[in-house]
Design a protein around this motif. Structure first.
Motif, short mmCIF file in Angstrom:
data_model
loop_
_atom_site.label_atom_id
_atom_site.label_comp_id
_atom_site.label_asym_id
_atom_site.label_seq_id
_atom_site.Cartn_x
_atom_site.Cartn_y
_atom_site.Cartn_z
N UNK A 11 19.95 69.61 11.03
CA UNK A 11 20.36 68.44 11.80
C UNK A 11 20.82 67.30 10.92
N UNK A 12 20.11 67.08 9.82
CA UNK A 12 20.53 66.04 8.88
C UNK A 12 21.86 66.41 8.23
N UNK A 13 22.00 67.68 7.83
CA UNK A 13 23.23 68.09 7.17
C UNK A 13 24.44 67.92 8.08
N UNK A 14 24.26 68.18 9.36
CA UNK A 14 25.35 67.97 10.30
C UNK A 14 25.83 66.53 10.28
N UNK A 15 24.89 65.59 10.26
CA UNK A 15 25.25 64.17 10.25
C UNK A 15 25.79 63.74 8.88
N UNK A 16 25.25 64.32 7.80
CA UNK A 16 25.78 64.01 6.48
C UNK A 16 27.22 64.49 6.35
N UNK A 17 27.54 65.61 6.98
CA UNK A 17 28.93 66.08 6.98
C UNK A 17 29.83 65.09 7.70
N UNK A 18 29.33 64.54 8.80
CA UNK A 18 30.12 63.53 9.52
C UNK A 18 30.28 62.27 8.66
N UNK A 19 29.23 61.88 7.97
CA UNK A 19 29.33 60.73 7.06
C UNK A 19 30.36 60.97 5.96
N UNK A 20 30.35 62.17 5.41
CA UNK A 20 31.25 62.49 4.31
C UNK A 20 32.72 62.44 4.73
N UNK A 105 15.83 60.91 11.01
CA UNK A 105 17.07 60.55 10.32
C UNK A 105 18.27 61.18 11.03
N UNK A 106 18.16 62.45 11.37
CA UNK A 106 19.26 63.11 12.07
C UNK A 106 19.57 62.42 13.38
N UNK A 107 18.52 62.03 14.11
CA UNK A 107 18.72 61.40 15.41
C UNK A 107 19.38 60.03 15.29
N UNK A 108 18.92 59.23 14.34
CA UNK A 108 19.43 57.86 14.25
C UNK A 108 20.86 57.87 13.70
N UNK A 110 23.05 60.30 14.17
CA UNK A 110 23.89 60.78 15.27
C UNK A 110 24.15 59.67 16.27
N UNK A 111 23.13 58.87 16.56
CA UNK A 111 23.30 57.79 17.53
C UNK A 111 24.32 56.77 17.05
N UNK A 112 24.25 56.42 15.79
CA UNK A 112 25.19 55.44 15.25
C UNK A 112 26.60 56.02 15.17
N UNK A 113 26.71 57.23 14.66
CA UNK A 113 28.03 57.84 14.53
C UNK A 113 28.70 58.04 15.88
N UNK A 114 27.93 58.41 16.88
CA UNK A 114 28.50 58.57 18.23
C UNK A 114 28.98 57.23 18.77
N UNK A 115 28.18 56.19 18.56
CA UNK A 115 28.52 54.87 19.09
C UNK A 115 29.73 54.26 18.39
N UNK A 116 29.91 54.60 17.11
CA UNK A 116 30.94 53.93 16.30
C UNK A 116 32.17 54.78 16.05
N UNK A 117 32.24 55.94 16.68
CA UNK A 117 33.26 56.92 16.33
C UNK A 117 34.68 56.36 16.36
N UNK A 118 34.99 55.52 17.34
CA UNK A 118 36.36 55.01 17.47
C UNK A 118 36.61 53.75 16.66
N UNK A 119 35.59 53.27 15.92
CA UNK A 119 35.73 52.02 15.16
C UNK A 119 36.14 52.26 13.72
N UNK A 120 36.18 53.52 13.28
CA UNK A 120 36.52 53.81 11.89
C UNK A 120 35.53 53.22 10.91
N UNK A 121 34.22 53.44 11.12
CA UNK A 121 33.23 52.82 10.24
C UNK A 121 33.20 53.46 8.86
#
Length: 436
Positions: A11-20, A105-108, A110-121
């Motif tokens: 779960x963490x790796x999935x979100x780290x991939x999104x961060x990357x 960590x995975x949950x938080x 994911x929550x931020x990435x989902x909320x900010x997806x269209x903002x180009x964070x």
């Protein structure tokens, strides 16, 4: 890149991939994106326990370590956010005294990435919003939050009303970002750095500082005045004197004698004193001198003049002291040189190509027995000839730290592995000293 790390937790790796996959659009500066993310999340930055906010070029991480240790010695529960991570991304977010667990960590994230997806964070904006969420949802007595880069435009600067702010030592680093041309900012480089760092100041919130060169002091005082922040400047409002086995801090509240830090390096006295002064400038989270003393002794900060313990890497250099430091700018080089003054040390260095190769080699030159150059994992790094231009010693290229340790002459001299926090993280991983 190793900024984003890897995780054994799917779960963490999935979100780290999104961060990357995130990138900061060129030319985008400002707090608008982090402010928008926080608004979508219900403004967690406004629901934090009392915050100690620390900026600076060098020493801010150690200052945060002292703060956390002293607060915990008093019995408080403390959230802390430091950067960068060395081995695991979890190191960036410590909730109620413990590294955030993988599931949380995975949950938080994911929550931020989902909320900010269209903002180009950016990576840093998502990380900051995630730690705000984690800290706002778990009870604690205080938060210790380290600024990432600069201060004025750092994502942590959306915290509306910290309890105390501080600026640790100042020096030139990250010039491409902090010294980029901008109307209305100081022209002198060190004054511009001071302006950027001191811009974490908030109305009515004490801003505690070290002592700096004249131009930097002026920039700090003018910046704080614009923000309406009272300044507590070392050498004007507080003083620190060192004795054989203790240091004495003096301010308008009187004097307090405290033990020398366990953390190696004389500069750690400055960092401990800054943390103590921050605590003395507030009353919401009182800390006794006894707890301050206990925290100063207990504080640990990995990869800052850390003597490595027994492990697979140090086994390659039996009978030697092997030190690790992630410092990479000229001020860090001077601090490391003071620690090794009068001794001979073998240097194993790996440094990012965008850093000054002279930063460590020049101040350490009188103490160096040899220089070996290794890659900085996952990044473009300086070549051996870049360091050779600044030293009279021959420079040995090595494929990795293990090879460099194995190639050392049998003289028993100390070893310093330095030049990059990325390298430091790899060394800790390979020596099985994972920060916790």
């Amino acid at each position: 890149m190793r900024d984003f790390a890897t995780s054994d937790h799917p779960g963490v790796q999935t979100q780290l991939n999104r961060l990357a996959a995130l990138s900061l659009p060129q030319g985008r500066y400002g707090l608008e994106t982090i402010e928008a993310i926080c608004a979508r999340l219900g403004h967690p930055e406004r629901r934090l326990p009392p915050v100690f906010h620390v900026a600076g070029t060098n020493g801010k991480g150690s200052t945060c370590a002292f703060l956390r240790a002293m607060l915990e010695a008093q019995g408080y529960t403390v959230h802390s956010a430091t950067k960068p991570h060395l081995v695991r991304y979890n190191e960036r977010i410590r909730v109620a005294g413990r590294l955030i667990d993988d599931a949380a960590l995975a949950a938080v994230l994911a929550e931020v990435l989902d909320a900010a997806e269209d903002l180009g964070p950016s990576f840093f904006e998502v990380t900051t919003a995630a730690l705000f969420l984690a800290f706002s949802r778990t009870a604690a007595d205080a938060c210790v939050i380290e600024v990432g880069l600069g201060g004025r435009l750092d994502a942590t600067n959306v915290i509306p009303a910290p309890l105390v702010c501080a600026v640790a030592s100042l020096g030139l680093d990250h010039e491409a970002f902090l010294l980029r041309p901008e109307e209305g900012t100081p022209a002198e480089p060190i004054a511009r750095i001071a302006f950027e760092k001191a811009s974490i100041a908030k109305p009515g919130v004490p801003l505690v500082t070290q002592t700096y060169a004249a131009g930097a002091v002026t920039a700090v005082l003018e910046t704080a005045a614009r923000h309406g922040a009272p300044v507590h400047l070392r050498g004007r409002d507080w003083w620190c004197e060192t004795a054989a086995d203790h240091f004495i801090l003096r301010d308008d509240q009187g004097e307090v004698a405290l033990p020398l830090p366990t953390l190696p390096g004389s500069h750690q006295i400055d960092n401990a004193a800054l943390a103590v002064t921050m605590l003395r400038r507030q009353s919401a989270v009182p800390v006794t001198p006894a707890a301050m003393a206990a925290g100063i002794r207990a504080a640990r900060w990995p990869a800052r003049l850390q003597r490595l313990g027994a492990g697979p890497l140090t086994a390659l250099a039996p009978g030697r002291a092997v030190w690790l430091d992630g410092g990479h700018n000229p001020d860090a080089g001077l601090a490391i040189a003071r620690h090794f003054a009068g001794r001979q040390v073998h240097l194993i260095i790996g440094m990012l190509a965008n850093k000054d190769p002279a930063a460590l080699v020049v101040p350490l030159e009188p103490m160096l027995a040899s220089i070996a150059v290794v890659p900085a994992p996952g990044h473009d790094a300086h070549r051996p000839e870049d360091f050779a231009a600044h030293s009279a010693l021959p420079v040995l290229p090595c494929r990795d730290v293990a090879s460099a340790l194995a190639a050392l002459p049998d003289d028993g001299r100390e070893v310093l592995i330095a030049g990059s926090l990325y390298l430091a993280g790899e060394v800790l991983r390979l020596n099985r000293e994972i920060p916790d």
